[in-house]
Every structure is written in structure tokens, then in C-alpha cells.
Design a protein around this motif. Structure first.
Motif, mmCIF file in Angstrom:
data_model
loop_
_atom_site.group_PDB
_atom_site.id
_atom_site.type_symbol
_atom_site.label_atom_id
_atom_site.label_comp_id
_atom_site.label_asym_id
_atom_site.label_seq_id
_atom_site.Cartn_x
_atom_site.Cartn_y
_atom_site.Cartn_z
ATOM 1 N N TRP A 68 43.609 37.966 50.144
ATOM 2 C CA TRP A 68 44.941 38.574 50.108
ATOM 3 C C TRP A 68 45.909 37.784 50.979
ATOM 4 O O TRP A 68 47.054 37.531 50.594
ATOM 5 C CB TRP A 68 44.863 40.029 50.551
ATOM 6 C CG TRP A 68 46.172 40.703 50.773
ATOM 7 C CD1 TRP A 68 46.571 41.338 51.918
ATOM 8 C CD2 TRP A 68 47.266 40.820 49.854
ATOM 9 N NE1 TRP A 68 47.846 41.845 51.765
ATOM 10 C CE2 TRP A 68 48.300 41.541 50.511
ATOM 11 C CE3 TRP A 68 47.488 40.381 48.548
ATOM 12 C CZ2 TRP A 68 49.526 41.843 49.898
ATOM 13 C CZ3 TRP A 68 48.704 40.676 47.943
ATOM 14 C CH2 TRP A 68 49.697 41.398 48.612
ATOM 15 N N PRO A 70 48.266 31.200 39.552
ATOM 16 C CA PRO A 70 48.034 32.227 38.525
ATOM 17 C C PRO A 70 47.440 31.613 37.263
ATOM 18 O O PRO A 70 47.794 30.498 36.890
ATOM 19 C CB PRO A 70 49.441 32.772 38.240
ATOM 20 C CG PRO A 70 50.277 32.373 39.395
ATOM 21 C CD PRO A 70 49.679 31.123 39.945
ATOM 22 N N LEU A 122 34.669 42.770 42.935
ATOM 23 C CA LEU A 122 33.990 43.300 44.128
ATOM 24 C C LEU A 122 32.489 43.492 43.956
ATOM 25 O O LEU A 122 31.718 43.091 44.819
ATOM 26 C CB LEU A 122 34.633 44.620 44.561
ATOM 27 C CG LEU A 122 35.900 44.503 45.427
ATOM 28 C CD1 LEU A 122 36.486 45.886 45.658
ATOM 29 C CD2 LEU A 122 35.576 43.847 46.744
ATOM 30 N N MET A 168 55.485 43.966 46.870
ATOM 31 C CA MET A 168 54.777 45.098 46.222
ATOM 32 C C MET A 168 54.130 44.640 44.929
ATOM 33 O O MET A 168 53.018 44.998 44.619
ATOM 34 C CB MET A 168 55.760 46.236 45.924
ATOM 35 C CG MET A 168 56.046 47.085 47.149
ATOM 36 S SD MET A 168 54.553 47.849 47.822
ATOM 37 C CE MET A 168 54.923 47.909 49.537
ATOM 38 N N ARG A 199 51.057 42.597 45.486
ATOM 39 C CA ARG A 199 49.895 43.383 45.876
ATOM 40 C C ARG A 199 49.231 43.987 44.649
ATOM 41 O O ARG A 199 48.010 43.967 44.509
ATOM 42 C CB ARG A 199 50.352 44.484 46.828
ATOM 43 C CG ARG A 199 49.209 45.370 47.262
ATOM 44 C CD ARG A 199 49.667 46.397 48.263
ATOM 45 N NE ARG A 199 48.593 47.344 48.535
ATOM 46 C CZ ARG A 199 48.659 48.279 49.456
ATOM 47 N NH1 ARG A 199 49.744 48.392 50.186
ATOM 48 N NH2 ARG A 199 47.654 49.099 49.644
ATOM 49 N N GLN A 224 34.477 42.534 52.766
ATOM 50 C CA GLN A 224 35.787 42.971 53.263
ATOM 51 C C GLN A 224 36.563 41.792 53.848
ATOM 52 O O GLN A 224 37.769 41.648 53.621
ATOM 53 C CB GLN A 224 35.620 44.068 54.331
ATOM 54 C CG GLN A 224 34.943 45.341 53.847
ATOM 55 C CD GLN A 224 35.749 46.093 52.801
ATOM 56 O OE1 GLN A 224 36.957 45.874 52.628
ATOM 57 N NE2 GLN A 224 35.086 46.972 52.069
ATOM 58 N N ASP A 272 49.134 33.615 47.950
ATOM 59 C CA ASP A 272 50.169 32.733 47.380
ATOM 60 C C ASP A 272 49.667 31.316 47.165
ATOM 61 O O ASP A 272 50.340 30.500 46.542
ATOM 62 C CB ASP A 272 51.466 32.757 48.212
ATOM 63 C CG ASP A 272 51.230 32.357 49.643
ATOM 64 O OD1 ASP A 272 52.202 32.142 50.373
ATOM 65 O OD2 ASP A 272 50.048 32.282 50.050
ATOM 66 N N ILE A 321 37.939 39.706 50.980
ATOM 67 C CA ILE A 321 39.117 40.298 50.362
ATOM 68 C C ILE A 321 40.344 40.116 51.257
ATOM 69 O O ILE A 321 41.428 39.780 50.776
ATOM 70 C CB ILE A 321 38.876 41.795 50.059
ATOM 71 C CG1 ILE A 321 37.849 41.957 48.945
ATOM 72 C CG2 ILE A 321 40.172 42.500 49.690
ATOM 73 C CD1 ILE A 321 38.305 41.389 47.612
ATOM 74 N N LEU A 322 40.155 40.296 52.532
ATOM 75 C CA LEU A 322 41.273 40.145 53.459
ATOM 76 C C LEU A 322 41.810 38.715 53.431
ATOM 77 O O LEU A 322 43.011 38.483 53.361
ATOM 78 C CB LEU A 322 40.812 40.512 54.870
ATOM 79 C CG LEU A 322 41.893 40.568 55.948
ATOM 80 C CD1 LEU A 322 42.947 41.597 55.598
ATOM 81 C CD2 LEU A 322 41.268 40.897 57.297
ATOM 82 N N PHE A 380 47.413 41.300 42.857
ATOM 83 C CA PHE A 380 46.184 40.942 43.556
ATOM 84 C C PHE A 380 45.094 41.957 43.273
ATOM 85 O O PHE A 380 43.951 41.611 42.979
ATOM 86 C CB PHE A 380 46.436 40.838 45.065
ATOM 87 C CG PHE A 380 45.187 40.551 45.862
ATOM 88 C CD1 PHE A 380 44.478 41.566 46.482
ATOM 89 C CD2 PHE A 380 44.707 39.257 45.958
ATOM 90 C CE1 PHE A 380 43.330 41.299 47.203
ATOM 91 C CE2 PHE A 380 43.555 38.972 46.678
ATOM 92 C CZ PHE A 380 42.869 39.997 47.300
ATOM 93 N N GLU A 381 45.439 43.226 43.344
ATOM 94 C CA GLU A 381 44.452 44.273 43.102
ATOM 95 C C GLU A 381 43.869 44.158 41.700
ATOM 96 O O GLU A 381 42.656 44.269 41.511
ATOM 97 C CB GLU A 381 45.083 45.657 43.311
ATOM 98 C CG GLU A 381 45.349 45.965 44.789
ATOM 99 C CD GLU A 381 46.072 47.298 44.994
ATOM 100 O OE1 GLU A 381 46.515 47.890 43.993
ATOM 101 O OE2 GLU A 381 46.205 47.715 46.155
ATOM 102 N N LEU A 393 40.053 42.856 42.615
ATOM 103 C CA LEU A 393 39.145 43.981 42.849
ATOM 104 C C LEU A 393 38.026 44.144 41.811
ATOM 105 O O LEU A 393 36.938 44.598 42.149
ATOM 106 C CB LEU A 393 39.941 45.285 43.021
ATOM 107 C CG LEU A 393 40.887 45.292 44.236
ATOM 108 C CD1 LEU A 393 41.524 46.671 44.441
ATOM 109 C CD2 LEU A 393 40.176 44.867 45.509
#
Lengths: 179, 231
Positions: A43, A51, A15, A1, A4, A36, A47, A39-40, A7-8, A12
Motif C-alpha cells: 500500500w 496498473p 491474501l 480515496m 485505496r 500484514q 504508486d 500488505i502495508l 488497491f483493495e 486483497l
């Protein structure tokens, strides 16, 4: 979680920039799919993203790969290849008479006329303000290739922007005064 | 000193600030005295400005971000628990984590592990008595390797789990009988034969007894045990 959310927050915001470039390189119809899919993939392989490193360049690299995959599906020839002339052309021939002309022709049609490698280079460096090194990583080519693609892209763009009627006339190759 | 010919060769680099500092200075000097080369720069920057304005002015679909969010699936679940059980487990985990933080990270992690196991056992997921052979590996180290989930083993110690030949990770239910498998760091990399109850959907095994087989594996992940035997 948590990954995610991370990542967002990281991906994002980029975009709109991804979409802009996707639209110019893939066309209006394909742009959305390209983004799209980017982004997929980003994601899925999040990993593998270290960072603190350059997320924007990482995303553009994925977009470039996605674009190449899509291109391969629809056409037979590879979009960027050996047909590309080596080296760049210095601006010896940009004399004042040439420079005085207004770049008045339509920008979109001038862009549309740029072959893909030059269009990518100009979009990444001029519009998205990426460095040559970042562009080299994104397009998976040597630094020198980035330099020549940027150079040729700009020259062709300038040619394409000249007022109608003059487009056929190449600038005179004049002697440049030495100082 | 830079002359016009040289400048015209590096004009792009100048525009993109890709020149080495000394060259940048030499180029600046040249441009101060050369209106023709300055004209080239002005032409290039004018074109770039127009290009930027044109591309950036193009509209982006307003729902682009919303649709991108939909594309991002949740990460692979640690245990193959059905969606409703996973939701229940998440609620328990949130509850457990919040009041267990006082007990420190080890306490919190054990409590979370227990909470997940409690959920799966309590809601009566199918179970089967088994004898299986597996390698004891640290669950968190494996998860980090596979999914990039950051582990805290340096701080709170490794947490043993069973990895079968098919590569699946089976959580060990916390019980006195299995304490050594989970807590004893010397067990890591050992091949074992375990007897107990398997909760397949919760990817957990409640161990009632076990035997250590053979030597410690040199490379734990390279030597996994044999297939799970069901009675």
C-alpha cells in the motif's frame, strides 16, 4: 480515496495465497505478521505499481523481501546464498522401481525438510502456478537458478515422501535406455 | 527426435510448460512411446497434486482480510487540515463536485478548490500575515509526482500553487489578486515574493500582492525559494 479502493480490489484477493506461502516459509506464528507487513508495504508503494501489470507477482515479491528481512533479524546467516549448489540433476536415476513406491509419507514434514530456496521455488511454481520468469522476479535471481531450485526442490520432496524405512536409500543411478 | 536422456533433462520444463513449442512437440512424441519417461511425468504430477491439495487445504484466518483493511491508512492529505475540518471539506467537495460536473472538469476543479478554501477560511483556522518567497509550480503536477494522484493538466491547464524551500505546497486562495499566479501558465517556474495571509493548517495562502523575482527557473523544482518570513 480512489487509490485505496483500487488497491483493495487489486491486492486483497491475493491474501489467501500470500498467507499460504507465508505459513510454509515463515511458520504458523510468523505467517500473519509477514502478510500484514506485505500488505502495508504494498500500500505504501502502491504508486510504484504499474496498473495492468501482474499484481500477484508484485505482491509475492514484496512478501519474499519481507520474509528475508524477518529472517535476517532472527538469524545470522543469509537464508539464500553461495552455499547453494549450482546446476540441476536430471531424472536419470528415477527408475521404475523407485517410481513404483507410494509417496505415502507426511507431506508437511517433507515440506518442512526442504531448505528455504527450494521450498520457495516449489511453492511458487507448483502450488501458486507462477511461471519461471515470475518466480525469478519474485526471488530476484536468474532464470537458471529458478530452474535448478525447482528441480532440486522436487527431487528432495520426492525423497522425503518415500515410505518410512526407505528414505535413507537413494534411487539407484541406472543407465537410462536410449531411444 | 528426443531420447530418454534428453527427456529426463527437460522433464521439469515439460511439466511446467516452459518448453519452446518444438521441444514440447518432441517431448510429447517421446512420451507416447516411452512408458518409463511417462512414469517420471506421472510421478511428478502426482506429487504436485498432493502438494497443492495439502497446502491449499490449510485454513486461512477468517479475519485476515479485515485486519489487512485496517492496516491500509488513508493516503496523505493534500492539506494539513485537522480531521474534523477535513471531514467537513469532504462533504463540501462531494456536494460541489456533484452539481459542478455540468460545468466541465475545469469548473469542477475550481469549485472543489474553492470549496476547500471556503471551509478553511470559514471555520476560522489560525492565520498569519506573511511575506514569503516561493516558486510557482502546478499543484496537480506536484501531487502526481509525489503521491501518484493522476493529473488532468493536459485537458484543463495547470493550476498554480506556491512551493516553498521546505518543499511544502501552499494552495493559493482564488481571488482576483492571485488569478495570474494560478491561471497564467507563463508563471510556472517563476520565483516570486508574495504578501498575504497564510492559513498554515489549511496549507493555503491568500495573496494580496506579489513581485516576480529574477529569471524563470530552468528546472522549477530544483530551484525553490527561501524560507517563509513571519512578521
Amino acid at each position: 480515496m480512489r487509490a485505496r479502493r483500487q488497491f483493495e480490489q487489486l491486492a486483497l484477493p491475493h491474501l489467501p495465497a500470500l498467507y499460504r506461502v507465508a505459513r510454509q516459509t515463515g511458520g504458523l506464528q510468523a505467517a500473519d505478521d509477514l502478510v500484514q507487513e506485505t500488505i502495508l508495504r504494498a500500500w505504501t508503494y502502491f504508486d510504484s505499481f504499474a496498473p495492468g501489470t501482474n499484481c500477484r507477482a508484485w505482491l509475492f515479491r514484496i512478501l519474499h523481501n519481507v520474509w528475508i528481512s524477518q529472517w535476517r533479524k532472527s538469524r545470522l546467516e543469509f537464508p539464500i546464498g553461495d552455499s547453494e549448489p549450482a546446476g540441476f540433476e536430471p531424472y536419470y536415476d528415477w527408475e521404475p522401481e523407485f517410481l513404483d513406491e507410494q509417496l505415502s509419507a507426511d507431506m508437511q514434514s517433507a515440506l518442512d525438510q526442504l531448505p528455504a530456496p527450494y521450498r520457495w521455488a516449489v511453492l511458487l511454481v507448483d502450488v501458486e502456478e507462477l511461471t519461471y520468469q515470475e518466480a525469478a522476479t519474485i526471488m530476484e535471481c536468474p532464470l537458471g537458478t529458478v530452474m535448478s531450485r525447482v528441480n532440486r526442490g522436487r527431487r528432495l520432496l520426492a525423497q522425503g515422501l518415500r515410505p518410512a524405512g526407505t528414505a535413507g536409500r537413494a534411487p539407484q543411478v541406472a543407465k537410462v535406455r536410449h531411444r | 527426435m528426443m531420447d530418454c536422456r534428453q527427456f529426463r533433462e527437460i522433464a521439469d520444463l515439460y511439466l511446467d510448460r516452459e518448453l519452446a513449442p518444438e521441444s514440447q512437440v518432441a517431448a510429447d512424441h517421446h512420451l507416447r512411446d516411452c512408458p518409463q519417461c511417462a512414469g517420471v511425468v506421472s510421478h511428478l504430477t502426482g506429487m504436485r497434486t498432493r502438494l497443492r491439495e495439502h497446502v491449499r487445504a490449510q485454513p486461512v484466518p477468517p479475519d485476515l482480510e479485515a485486519r489487512a483493511r485496517l492496516r491500509i491508512e488513508p493516503p496523505a492529505r493534500w492539506f494539513s487540515v485537522p480531521a474534523w475540518a477535513a471531514a467537513a471539506a469532504v462533504l463540501l467537495v462531494v456536494g460541489a463536485a456533484s452539481w459542478m460536473t455540468l460545468a466541465g472538469p475545469a469548473g469542477a476543479r475550481n469549485s472543489i478548490a474553492r470549496a476547500l478554501e471556503t471551509v478553511s477560511l470559514r471555520i476560522g483556522l489560525p492565520s498569519e500575515a506573511v511575506t514569503l518567497e516561493a516558486t510557482v509550480l502546478c499543484r496537480d503536477c506536484e501531487l502526481e509526482k509525489r503521491y501518484g494522484v493522476r493529473q488532468m493538466c493536459e485537458t484543463i491547464g495547470h493550476h498554480g500553487a506556491l512551493v516553498t524551500a521546505d518543499g511544502r505546497i501552499w494552495n493559493i486562495v482564488q481571488q482576483p489578486e492571485s488569478a495570474a499566479l494560478i491561471e497564467d501558465q507563463r508563471m510556472l517556474g517563476q520565483k516570486v515574493r508574495v504578501h498575504g495571509v497564510l492559513y498554515r493548517e489549511a496549507a493555503s495562502v491568500a495573496v494580496s500582492s506579489y513581485e516576480v523575482l529574477g529569471q524563470k527557473a530552468a528546472s522549477a523544482s530544483a530551484q525553490l525559494g527561501e524560507r517563509v518570513f513571519a512578521p
